[in-house]
Design a protein around this motif. Structure first.
Motif, PDB file in Angstrom:
ATOM      1  N   GLU A 115      -6.901  -5.558  -8.680  1.00 53.67           N
ATOM      2  CA  GLU A 115      -8.144  -5.968  -9.332  1.00 53.67           C
ATOM      3  C   GLU A 115      -8.169  -7.483  -9.537  1.00 53.67           C
ATOM      4  O   GLU A 115      -9.185  -8.139  -9.283  1.00 53.67           O
ATOM      5  CB  GLU A 115      -8.304  -5.262 -10.678  1.00 53.67           C
ATOM      6  N   LEU A 116      -7.054  -8.058  -9.975  1.00 55.10           N
ATOM      7  CA  LEU A 116      -6.975  -9.502 -10.170  1.00 55.10           C
ATOM      8  C   LEU A 116      -7.174 -10.237  -8.846  1.00 55.10           C
ATOM      9  O   LEU A 116      -7.902 -11.228  -8.783  1.00 55.10           O
ATOM     10  CB  LEU A 116      -5.634  -9.885 -10.792  1.00 55.10           C
ATOM     11  N   LYS A 117      -6.562  -9.724  -7.799  1.00 54.08           N
ATOM     12  CA  LYS A 117      -6.710 -10.349  -6.485  1.00 54.08           C
ATOM     13  C   LYS A 117      -8.170 -10.305  -6.033  1.00 54.08           C
ATOM     14  O   LYS A 117      -8.692 -11.288  -5.510  1.00 54.08           O
ATOM     15  CB  LYS A 117      -5.817  -9.655  -5.470  1.00 54.08           C
ATOM     16  N   VAL A 118      -8.843  -9.183  -6.246  1.00 52.73           N
ATOM     17  CA  VAL A 118     -10.258  -9.060  -5.878  1.00 52.73           C
ATOM     18  C   VAL A 118     -11.093 -10.049  -6.687  1.00 52.73           C
ATOM     19  O   VAL A 118     -11.985 -10.711  -6.153  1.00 52.73           O
ATOM     20  CB  VAL A 118     -10.766  -7.613  -6.075  1.00 52.73           C
ATOM     21  N   GLN A 119     -10.800 -10.190  -7.979  1.00 52.81           N
ATOM     22  CA  GLN A 119     -11.540 -11.131  -8.820  1.00 52.81           C
ATOM     23  C   GLN A 119     -11.356 -12.561  -8.324  1.00 52.81           C
ATOM     24  O   GLN A 119     -12.309 -13.326  -8.253  1.00 52.81           O
ATOM     25  CB  GLN A 119     -11.090 -11.024 -10.274  1.00 52.81           C
ATOM     26  N   ILE A 120     -10.123 -12.916  -7.976  1.00 49.27           N
ATOM     27  CA  ILE A 120      -9.841 -14.265  -7.483  1.00 49.27           C
ATOM     28  C   ILE A 120     -10.556 -14.508  -6.165  1.00 49.27           C
ATOM     29  O   ILE A 120     -11.175 -15.552  -5.965  1.00 49.27           O
ATOM     30  CB  ILE A 120      -8.324 -14.490  -7.345  1.00 49.27           C
ATOM     31  N   LEU A 121     -10.489 -13.528  -5.273  1.00 51.71           N
ATOM     32  CA  LEU A 121     -11.128 -13.690  -3.970  1.00 51.71           C
ATOM     33  C   LEU A 121     -12.650 -13.701  -4.071  1.00 51.71           C
ATOM     34  O   LEU A 121     -13.324 -14.332  -3.266  1.00 51.71           O
ATOM     35  CB  LEU A 121     -10.674 -12.582  -3.019  1.00 51.71           C
ATOM     36  N   ALA A 171       0.800  -1.216   0.000  1.00 47.35           N
ATOM     37  CA  ALA A 171       0.000   0.000   0.000  1.00 47.35           C
ATOM     38  C   ALA A 171       0.840   1.278   0.000  1.00 47.35           C
ATOM     39  O   ALA A 171       0.578   2.165  -0.788  1.00 47.35           O
ATOM     40  CB  ALA A 171      -0.978  -0.012   1.164  1.00 47.35           C
ATOM     41  N   PRO A 172       1.865   1.403   0.867  1.00 44.37           N
ATOM     42  CA  PRO A 172       2.633   2.650   0.846  1.00 44.37           C
ATOM     43  C   PRO A 172       3.331   2.908  -0.485  1.00 44.37           C
ATOM     44  O   PRO A 172       3.471   4.037  -0.892  1.00 44.37           O
ATOM     45  CB  PRO A 172       3.645   2.465   1.974  1.00 44.37           C
ATOM     46  N   GLY A 173       3.747   1.856  -1.189  1.00 46.54           N
ATOM     47  CA  GLY A 173       4.381   2.044  -2.491  1.00 46.54           C
ATOM     48  C   GLY A 173       3.430   2.714  -3.466  1.00 46.54           C
ATOM     49  O   GLY A 173       3.805   3.642  -4.174  1.00 46.54           O
ATOM     50  N   PHE A 174       2.196   2.253  -3.498  1.00 47.50           N
ATOM     51  CA  PHE A 174       1.205   2.844  -4.376  1.00 47.50           C
ATOM     52  C   PHE A 174       0.890   4.271  -3.943  1.00 47.50           C
ATOM     53  O   PHE A 174       0.876   5.195  -4.760  1.00 47.50           O
ATOM     54  CB  PHE A 174      -0.076   1.998  -4.384  1.00 47.50           C
ATOM     55  N   GLU A 175       0.646   4.433  -2.644  1.00 47.79           N
ATOM     56  CA  GLU A 175       0.315   5.764  -2.119  1.00 47.79           C
ATOM     57  C   GLU A 175       1.472   6.740  -2.337  1.00 47.79           C
ATOM     58  O   GLU A 175       1.256   7.905  -2.691  1.00 47.79           O
ATOM     59  CB  GLU A 175      -0.034   5.680  -0.635  1.00 47.79           C
ATOM     60  N   GLU A 176       2.680   6.273  -2.117  1.00 50.72           N
ATOM     61  CA  GLU A 176       3.854   7.133  -2.313  1.00 50.72           C
ATOM     62  C   GLU A 176       3.988   7.520  -3.781  1.00 50.72           C
ATOM     63  O   GLU A 176       4.263   8.682  -4.099  1.00 50.72           O
ATOM     64  CB  GLU A 176       5.113   6.406  -1.839  1.00 50.72           C
ATOM     65  N   GLN A 213       3.622   2.342 -12.830  1.00 45.65           N
ATOM     66  CA  GLN A 213       3.710   1.610 -11.576  1.00 45.65           C
ATOM     67  C   GLN A 213       2.344   1.551 -10.893  1.00 45.65           C
ATOM     68  O   GLN A 213       1.927   0.498 -10.398  1.00 45.65           O
ATOM     69  CB  GLN A 213       4.722   2.255 -10.629  1.00 45.65           C
ATOM     70  N   CYS A 214       1.649   2.663 -10.879  1.00 42.35           N
ATOM     71  CA  CYS A 214       0.324   2.717 -10.255  1.00 42.35           C
ATOM     72  C   CYS A 214      -0.666   1.831 -11.008  1.00 42.35           C
ATOM     73  O   CYS A 214      -1.462   1.119 -10.391  1.00 42.35           O
ATOM     74  CB  CYS A 214      -0.185   4.153 -10.196  1.00 42.35           C
ATOM     75  N   GLN A 215      -0.619   1.861 -12.335  1.00 42.59           N
ATOM     76  CA  GLN A 215      -1.518   1.032 -13.129  1.00 42.59           C
ATOM     77  C   GLN A 215      -1.271  -0.450 -12.863  1.00 42.59           C
ATOM     78  O   GLN A 215      -2.218  -1.232 -12.728  1.00 42.59           O
ATOM     79  CB  GLN A 215      -1.354   1.328 -14.623  1.00 42.59           C
ATOM     80  N   GLN A 216       0.003  -0.837 -12.760  1.00 37.57           N
ATOM     81  CA  GLN A 216       0.328  -2.238 -12.476  1.00 37.57           C
ATOM     82  C   GLN A 216      -0.176  -2.643 -11.094  1.00 37.57           C
ATOM     83  O   GLN A 216      -0.718  -3.741 -10.918  1.00 37.57           O
ATOM     84  CB  GLN A 216       1.837  -2.472 -12.584  1.00 37.57           C
ATOM     85  N   ALA A 217      -0.011  -1.768 -10.126  1.00 37.79           N
ATOM     86  CA  ALA A 217      -0.492  -2.063  -8.766  1.00 37.79           C
ATOM     87  C   ALA A 217      -2.010  -2.208  -8.750  1.00 37.79           C
ATOM     88  O   ALA A 217      -2.551  -3.108  -8.104  1.00 37.79           O
ATOM     89  CB  ALA A 217      -0.041  -0.977  -7.798  1.00 37.79           C
TER      90      ALA A 217
END
Length: 92
Positions: A64-70, A15-20, A55-59
């Protein structure tokens, strides 16, 4: 119990990587909009901004993929079609 803490740590680290990256991108955009950068500085800021955007788009894609899987009971990602309003078209 240790696995739970590890998962929380992994999420915290992502999360901090994306936020940063977003904060840096906002700062770059603001600096460029002010118009006080030289041509070289503006080009450098633009290049950095493109890298941060990717970088943000990849994150976001990974999230999104993780949410779809879950969200899928089979544990497999499923395709979702989103309309212009951000709504899943499968929903009424």
């Amino acid at each position: 119990m240790a696995a739970k803490n590890t998962a929380k740590t992994d999420t915290t680290q992502l999360a901090p990587g994306f936020e940063e990256s977003m904060a840096q991108l906002e700062t770059l955009v603001s600096d460029m909009e002010d118009g006080n950068l030289s041509l070289e500085e503006a080009l450098s800021a633009f290049e950095t901004g493109i890298k941060l955007t990717r970088q943000c788009q990849q994150a976001l894609q990974a999230a999104e993929l993780k949410v779809q899987i879950l969200s899928n009971p089979d544990g497999e990602p499923s395709a979702m079609i989103i309309d212009d309003n951000g709504q899943d078209e499968a929903e009424p």
